[in-house]
Design a protein around this motif. Structure first.
Motif, PDB file in Angstrom:
ATOM      1  N   ALA A   3       0.817  -1.221   0.000  1.00  0.00           N
ATOM      2  CA  ALA A   3       0.000   0.000   0.000  1.00  0.00           C
ATOM      3  C   ALA A   3       0.847   1.267   0.000  1.00  0.00           C
ATOM      4  CB  ALA A   3      -0.933  -0.012   1.204  1.00  0.00           C
ATOM      5  N   MET A   4       1.961   1.248   0.726  1.00  0.00           N
ATOM      6  CA  MET A   4       2.803   2.448   0.778  1.00  0.00           C
ATOM      7  C   MET A   4       3.466   2.721  -0.566  1.00  0.00           C
ATOM      8  SD  MET A   4       4.349   2.327   4.631  1.00  0.00           S
ATOM      9  CE  MET A   4       5.085   3.924   4.510  1.00  0.00           C
ATOM     10  N   GLU A   5       3.874   1.676  -1.270  1.00  0.00           N
ATOM     11  CA  GLU A   5       4.478   1.863  -2.591  1.00  0.00           C
ATOM     12  C   GLU A   5       3.455   2.387  -3.593  1.00  0.00           C
ATOM     13  OE1 GLU A   5       6.053  -1.975  -3.461  1.00  0.00           O
ATOM     14  OE2 GLU A   5       7.851  -1.663  -2.260  1.00  0.00           O
ATOM     15  N   ILE A   6       2.223   1.887  -3.490  1.00  0.00           N
ATOM     16  CA  ILE A   6       1.168   2.355  -4.392  1.00  0.00           C
ATOM     17  C   ILE A   6       0.888   3.837  -4.138  1.00  0.00           C
ATOM     18  CG2 ILE A   6      -1.288   2.142  -4.938  1.00  0.00           C
ATOM     19  CD1 ILE A   6      -0.956  -0.884  -4.435  1.00  0.00           C
ATOM     20  N   SER A   7       0.821   4.224  -2.872  1.00  0.00           N
ATOM     21  CA  SER A   7       0.601   5.638  -2.547  1.00  0.00           C
ATOM     22  C   SER A   7       1.763   6.501  -3.021  1.00  0.00           C
ATOM     23  CB  SER A   7       0.426   5.812  -1.042  1.00  0.00           C
ATOM     24  OG  SER A   7      -0.758   5.188  -0.618  1.00  0.00           O
ATOM     25  N   ARG A   8       2.968   5.982  -2.920  1.00  0.00           N
ATOM     26  CA  ARG A   8       4.134   6.739  -3.376  1.00  0.00           C
ATOM     27  C   ARG A   8       4.065   7.000  -4.883  1.00  0.00           C
ATOM     28  NH1 ARG A   8       7.980   5.805  -6.247  1.00  0.00           N
ATOM     29  NH2 ARG A   8       7.799   3.562  -6.146  1.00  0.00           N
ATOM     30  N   THR A   9       3.605   5.999  -5.651  1.00  0.00           N
ATOM     31  CA  THR A   9       3.484   6.230  -7.101  1.00  0.00           C
ATOM     32  C   THR A   9       2.445   7.311  -7.375  1.00  0.00           C
ATOM     33  OG1 THR A   9       1.830   4.485  -7.436  1.00  0.00           O
ATOM     34  CG2 THR A   9       4.160   3.857  -7.647  1.00  0.00           C
ATOM     35  N   LEU A  56      -3.476  -9.967 -14.171  1.00  0.00           N
ATOM     36  CA  LEU A  56      -4.024 -11.317 -14.108  1.00  0.00           C
ATOM     37  C   LEU A  56      -3.063 -12.335 -14.731  1.00  0.00           C
ATOM     38  CD1 LEU A  56      -6.595 -12.638 -13.093  1.00  0.00           C
ATOM     39  CD2 LEU A  56      -7.569 -12.355 -15.366  1.00  0.00           C
ATOM     40  N   VAL A  57      -2.491 -11.992 -15.871  1.00  0.00           N
ATOM     41  CA  VAL A  57      -1.554 -12.904 -16.543  1.00  0.00           C
ATOM     42  C   VAL A  57      -0.319 -13.116 -15.674  1.00  0.00           C
ATOM     43  CG1 VAL A  57       0.020 -13.074 -18.517  1.00  0.00           C
ATOM     44  CG2 VAL A  57      -2.354 -12.386 -18.866  1.00  0.00           C
ATOM     45  N   GLU A  58       0.183 -12.040 -15.088  1.00  0.00           N
ATOM     46  CA  GLU A  58       1.366 -12.166 -14.242  1.00  0.00           C
ATOM     47  C   GLU A  58       1.080 -13.028 -13.018  1.00  0.00           C
ATOM     48  OE1 GLU A  58       3.528  -8.556 -13.406  1.00  0.00           O
ATOM     49  OE2 GLU A  58       4.018  -9.319 -11.416  1.00  0.00           O
ATOM     50  N   ALA A  59      -0.101 -12.840 -12.416  1.00  0.00           N
ATOM     51  CA  ALA A  59      -0.460 -13.636 -11.245  1.00  0.00           C
ATOM     52  C   ALA A  59      -0.554 -15.120 -11.596  1.00  0.00           C
ATOM     53  CB  ALA A  59      -1.788 -13.139 -10.668  1.00  0.00           C
ATOM     54  N   ARG A  60      -1.083 -15.439 -12.762  1.00  0.00           N
ATOM     55  CA  ARG A  60      -1.175 -16.849 -13.176  1.00  0.00           C
ATOM     56  C   ARG A  60       0.208 -17.421 -13.464  1.00  0.00           C
ATOM     57  NH1 ARG A  60      -6.380 -17.469 -17.155  1.00  0.00           N
ATOM     58  NH2 ARG A  60      -7.925 -17.163 -15.523  1.00  0.00           N
ATOM     59  N   ARG A  61       1.031 -16.632 -14.123  1.00  0.00           N
ATOM     60  CA  ARG A  61       2.378 -17.091 -14.468  1.00  0.00           C
ATOM     61  C   ARG A  61       3.217 -17.339 -13.206  1.00  0.00           C
ATOM     62  NH1 ARG A  61       4.531 -12.981 -17.851  1.00  0.00           N
ATOM     63  NH2 ARG A  61       4.976 -11.964 -15.922  1.00  0.00           N
ATOM     64  N   GLU A  62       3.099 -16.425 -12.239  1.00  0.00           N
ATOM     65  CA  GLU A  62       3.895 -16.525 -11.010  1.00  0.00           C
ATOM     66  C   GLU A  62       3.238 -17.439  -9.974  1.00  0.00           C
ATOM     67  OE1 GLU A  62       6.799 -14.627 -10.432  1.00  0.00           O
ATOM     68  OE2 GLU A  62       6.720 -13.866 -12.482  1.00  0.00           O
ATOM     69  N   GLN A  63       1.985 -17.852 -10.227  1.00  0.00           N
ATOM     70  CA  GLN A  63       1.240 -18.688  -9.277  1.00  0.00           C
ATOM     71  C   GLN A  63       1.083 -17.991  -7.922  1.00  0.00           C
ATOM     72  OE1 GLN A  63      -0.269 -21.594 -10.039  1.00  0.00           O
ATOM     73  NE2 GLN A  63       0.436 -21.393 -12.147  1.00  0.00           N
ATOM     74  N   VAL A  64       0.761 -16.714  -7.960  1.00  0.00           N
ATOM     75  CA  VAL A  64       0.535 -15.937  -6.738  1.00  0.00           C
ATOM     76  C   VAL A  64      -0.788 -15.187  -6.890  1.00  0.00           C
ATOM     77  CG1 VAL A  64       2.972 -15.641  -6.195  1.00  0.00           C
ATOM     78  CG2 VAL A  64       1.823 -13.972  -7.637  1.00  0.00           C
ATOM     79  N   GLU A  65      -1.204 -14.568  -5.791  1.00  0.00           N
ATOM     80  CA  GLU A  65      -2.416 -13.744  -5.857  1.00  0.00           C
ATOM     81  C   GLU A  65      -2.140 -12.501  -6.686  1.00  0.00           C
ATOM     82  OE1 GLU A  65      -4.488 -12.723  -2.328  1.00  0.00           O
ATOM     83  OE2 GLU A  65      -4.040 -14.636  -1.383  1.00  0.00           O
ATOM     84  N   MET A  66      -3.192 -12.010  -7.286  1.00  0.00           N
ATOM     85  CA  MET A  66      -3.046 -10.803  -8.096  1.00  0.00           C
ATOM     86  C   MET A  66      -2.723  -9.616  -7.196  1.00  0.00           C
ATOM     87  SD  MET A  66      -5.593  -9.446 -11.035  1.00  0.00           S
ATOM     88  CE  MET A  66      -6.569  -8.281 -10.122  1.00  0.00           C
ATOM     89  N   GLN A  67      -1.667  -8.895  -7.524  1.00  0.00           N
ATOM     90  CA  GLN A  67      -1.222  -7.758  -6.730  1.00  0.00           C
ATOM     91  C   GLN A  67      -1.595  -6.463  -7.447  1.00  0.00           C
ATOM     92  OE1 GLN A  67       0.466  -7.761  -3.718  1.00  0.00           O
ATOM     93  NE2 GLN A  67      -0.006  -9.941  -3.687  1.00  0.00           N
ATOM     94  N   PRO A  68      -2.160  -5.513  -6.721  1.00  0.00           N
ATOM     95  CA  PRO A  68      -2.441  -4.234  -7.360  1.00  0.00           C
ATOM     96  C   PRO A  68      -1.141  -3.490  -7.643  1.00  0.00           C
ATOM     97  CG  PRO A  68      -2.938  -4.126  -5.027  1.00  0.00           C
ATOM     98  CD  PRO A  68      -2.567  -5.547  -5.331  1.00  0.00           C
ATOM     99  N   ALA A  69      -1.190  -2.682  -8.671  1.00  0.00           N
ATOM    100  CA  ALA A  69      -0.020  -1.881  -9.029  1.00  0.00           C
ATOM    101  C   ALA A  69      -0.375  -0.412  -8.853  1.00  0.00           C
ATOM    102  CB  ALA A  69       0.388  -2.160 -10.466  1.00  0.00           C
ATOM    103  N   LEU A 125      -1.375  10.988   0.514  1.00  0.00           N
ATOM    104  CA  LEU A 125      -0.664  11.136   1.790  1.00  0.00           C
ATOM    105  C   LEU A 125      -1.427  10.459   2.922  1.00  0.00           C
ATOM    106  CD1 LEU A 125       0.697  14.798   1.864  1.00  0.00           C
ATOM    107  CD2 LEU A 125       2.015  12.688   1.864  1.00  0.00           C
ATOM    108  N   VAL A 126      -2.745  10.634   2.950  1.00  0.00           N
ATOM    109  CA  VAL A 126      -3.568  10.020   3.988  1.00  0.00           C
ATOM    110  C   VAL A 126      -3.520   8.495   3.862  1.00  0.00           C
ATOM    111  CG1 VAL A 126      -5.951   9.722   4.780  1.00  0.00           C
ATOM    112  CG2 VAL A 126      -5.073  12.009   4.297  1.00  0.00           C
ATOM    113  N   ALA A 127      -3.591   7.995   2.635  1.00  0.00           N
ATOM    114  CA  ALA A 127      -3.523   6.546   2.422  1.00  0.00           C
ATOM    115  C   ALA A 127      -2.177   5.996   2.883  1.00  0.00           C
ATOM    116  CB  ALA A 127      -3.760   6.225   0.947  1.00  0.00           C
ATOM    117  N   MET A 128      -1.107   6.730   2.600  1.00  0.00           N
ATOM    118  CA  MET A 128       0.223   6.288   3.018  1.00  0.00           C
ATOM    119  C   MET A 128       0.339   6.295   4.541  1.00  0.00           C
ATOM    120  SD  MET A 128       3.926   7.815   1.975  1.00  0.00           S
ATOM    121  CE  MET A 128       4.094   6.974   0.419  1.00  0.00           C
TER     122      MET A 128
END
Length: 145
Positions: A3-9, A56-69, A125-128
């Motif tokens: 979450a902090m990285e997403i807020s930073r972007t 979605l494609v990356e999550a399937r390829r890596e066999q992990v949960e889908m991560q927000p960017a 800022l509040v989200a971070m």
């Protein structure tokens, strides 16, 4: 991406947008640039770092949960807003008819965009801050009382 990285972007994108808006306001009375033309207003183009399908494609390829960017800047585009002709016969950039061409930038519109951008920056800022508090609270859970 946490979450902090997403807020930073989001902070990075909104900061860049604020710089572009400030540049437009600063140059709204620039009648001639180095190329000889009036200043052309700019707009920041931004959006998600990757699409839902890519995630979605990356999550399937890596066999992990889908991560927000986060978000990112795609580029800065020139906006064709036209020119505003003002009768100033004594101006050094006046044409033979006495008119000077200025970029047609709406001060009210730029200020509205600036307020909107400031609100988006504050929201990130509040989200971070909230994410930092949640991480801190999670660390406290594991400590002995």
């Amino acid at each position: 991406m946490n979450a902090m990285e997403i807020s930073r972007t989001g902070l990075d994108v909104e900061w860049r947008r604020m710089e572009i808006i400030a540049q437009n306001i600063a140059n709204m009375n620039t009648s001639r640039t180095a190329s000889g033309d009036p200043f052309t207003p700019l707009r920041l183009v931004s959006g998600p770092d990757r699409t839902f399908a890519e995630s979605l494609v990356e999550a399937r390829r890596e066999q992990v949960e889908m991560q927000p960017a986060g978000v990112r800047v795609y580029g800065v585009e020139r906006e064709d807003g036209g020119v505003r002709r003002v009768y100033e016969p004594g101006h050094p950039h006046a044409d033979p008819e006495g008119f000077v061409s200025y970029p047609d930038i709406s001060h009210a519109r730029e200020m509205t965009l600036m307020i909107e951008t400031a609100r988006a920056y504050e929201a990130n800022l509040v989200a971070m801050s909230s994410a930092r508090q949640m991480y801190s609270s999670a660390l406290q859970l594991g400590r002995p009382a």
